[in-house]
Design an enzyme around this catalytic site. Sequence first.
Site, PDB file in Angstrom:
ATOM      1  N   HIS A  84       0.820  -1.161   0.064  1.00  0.00           N
ATOM      2  CA  HIS A  84      -0.081  -0.125  -0.097  1.00  0.00           C
ATOM      3  C   HIS A  84       0.928   1.166  -0.067  1.00  0.00           C
ATOM      4  O   HIS A  84       2.005   1.446   0.594  1.00  0.00           O
ATOM      5  CB  HIS A  84      -0.891  -0.246   1.226  1.00  0.00           C
ATOM      6  CG  HIS A  84      -1.977  -1.152   1.278  1.00  0.00           C
ATOM      7  ND1 HIS A  84      -3.051  -1.010   0.683  1.00  0.00           N
ATOM      8  CD2 HIS A  84      -1.754  -2.233   1.993  1.00  0.00           C
ATOM      9  CE1 HIS A  84      -3.657  -2.124   0.907  1.00  0.00           C
ATOM     10  NE2 HIS A  84      -2.955  -3.027   1.595  1.00  0.00           N
TER      11      HIS A  84
ATOM     12  N   ARG B 239      19.059 -10.903   7.380  1.00  0.00           N
ATOM     13  CA  ARG B 239      20.414 -10.566   7.241  1.00  0.00           C
ATOM     14  C   ARG B 239      21.302 -11.797   6.755  1.00  0.00           C
ATOM     15  O   ARG B 239      21.274 -12.911   7.226  1.00  0.00           O
ATOM     16  CB  ARG B 239      21.072  -9.765   8.379  1.00  0.00           C
ATOM     17  CG  ARG B 239      20.505  -8.413   8.742  1.00  0.00           C
ATOM     18  CD  ARG B 239      21.031  -7.995   9.972  1.00  0.00           C
ATOM     19  NE  ARG B 239      20.606  -6.557  10.152  1.00  0.00           N
ATOM     20  CZ  ARG B 239      19.655  -6.565  11.088  1.00  0.00           C
ATOM     21  NH1 ARG B 239      19.251  -7.471  11.863  1.00  0.00           N
ATOM     22  NH2 ARG B 239      19.288  -5.088  11.440  1.00  0.00           N
TER      23      ARG B 239
ATOM     24  N   THR C 134      12.702  -8.466   3.991  1.00  0.00           N
ATOM     25  CA  THR C 134      12.531  -7.234   3.526  1.00  0.00           C
ATOM     26  C   THR C 134      13.117  -6.780   2.075  1.00  0.00           C
ATOM     27  O   THR C 134      12.714  -5.739   1.489  1.00  0.00           O
ATOM     28  CB  THR C 134      12.772  -6.240   4.379  1.00  0.00           C
ATOM     29  OG1 THR C 134      14.016  -6.296   4.765  1.00  0.00           O
ATOM     30  CG2 THR C 134      12.043  -6.412   5.856  1.00  0.00           C
TER      31      THR C 134
END
Length: 183
Positions: free
Chosen positions: A105, A171, A156
């Site tokens: 969004h 990571r 992410t």
Amino acid sequence: MNYEKYAAEQEQQRRIQYKFGSKEYSFPDTFRERIRAYTELFNIGEGLSIGHDVFFYRTHKLEGELHIGCRVIFADDITVDYSGKVIIEDDVTISEGTKIYSHKHDLYKLSHRENDNAIPVMTTIKKGAWIGASSIILPGVTIGEYAVVGAGSVVTHDIAPNTIVAGNPARYIKDNVELNNDG
């Protein structure tokens, strides 16, 4: 796509997934029926293994695309949002409790609660990748070939091929040379 057609299609998919995704279809004599139902409903290659409570869905009236390769393993309790485009290539393993998303969004649009502002994106899991239990794959990322995502990770950003990642956000931990049988 008009809303009535979208709603009817989603309702049909939910009913089939709730029925065949239940634990009742986990037994050897009923498991083949689960595989047949999912492969007929979605674009899935041969050799699928799928646990119970695995749901593929779309939201926000987005048309979405879902492509699942051959010999993909879905453990139990997995959710895949294919409101955008999701590509899961061959020989991928997705462990229990994983969530995969393909829409986002516009967070800077103040009217996001009043007007639907879903943005479809492509999320890709490349050949031979292994997604650990209870991981979250955020929209728009690509997980490289033979990459391993540690349990409970939140992905992410793109993950390079042949690497192991873990954490929130995920990571780099080290290179993955053990699972890549190609070289």
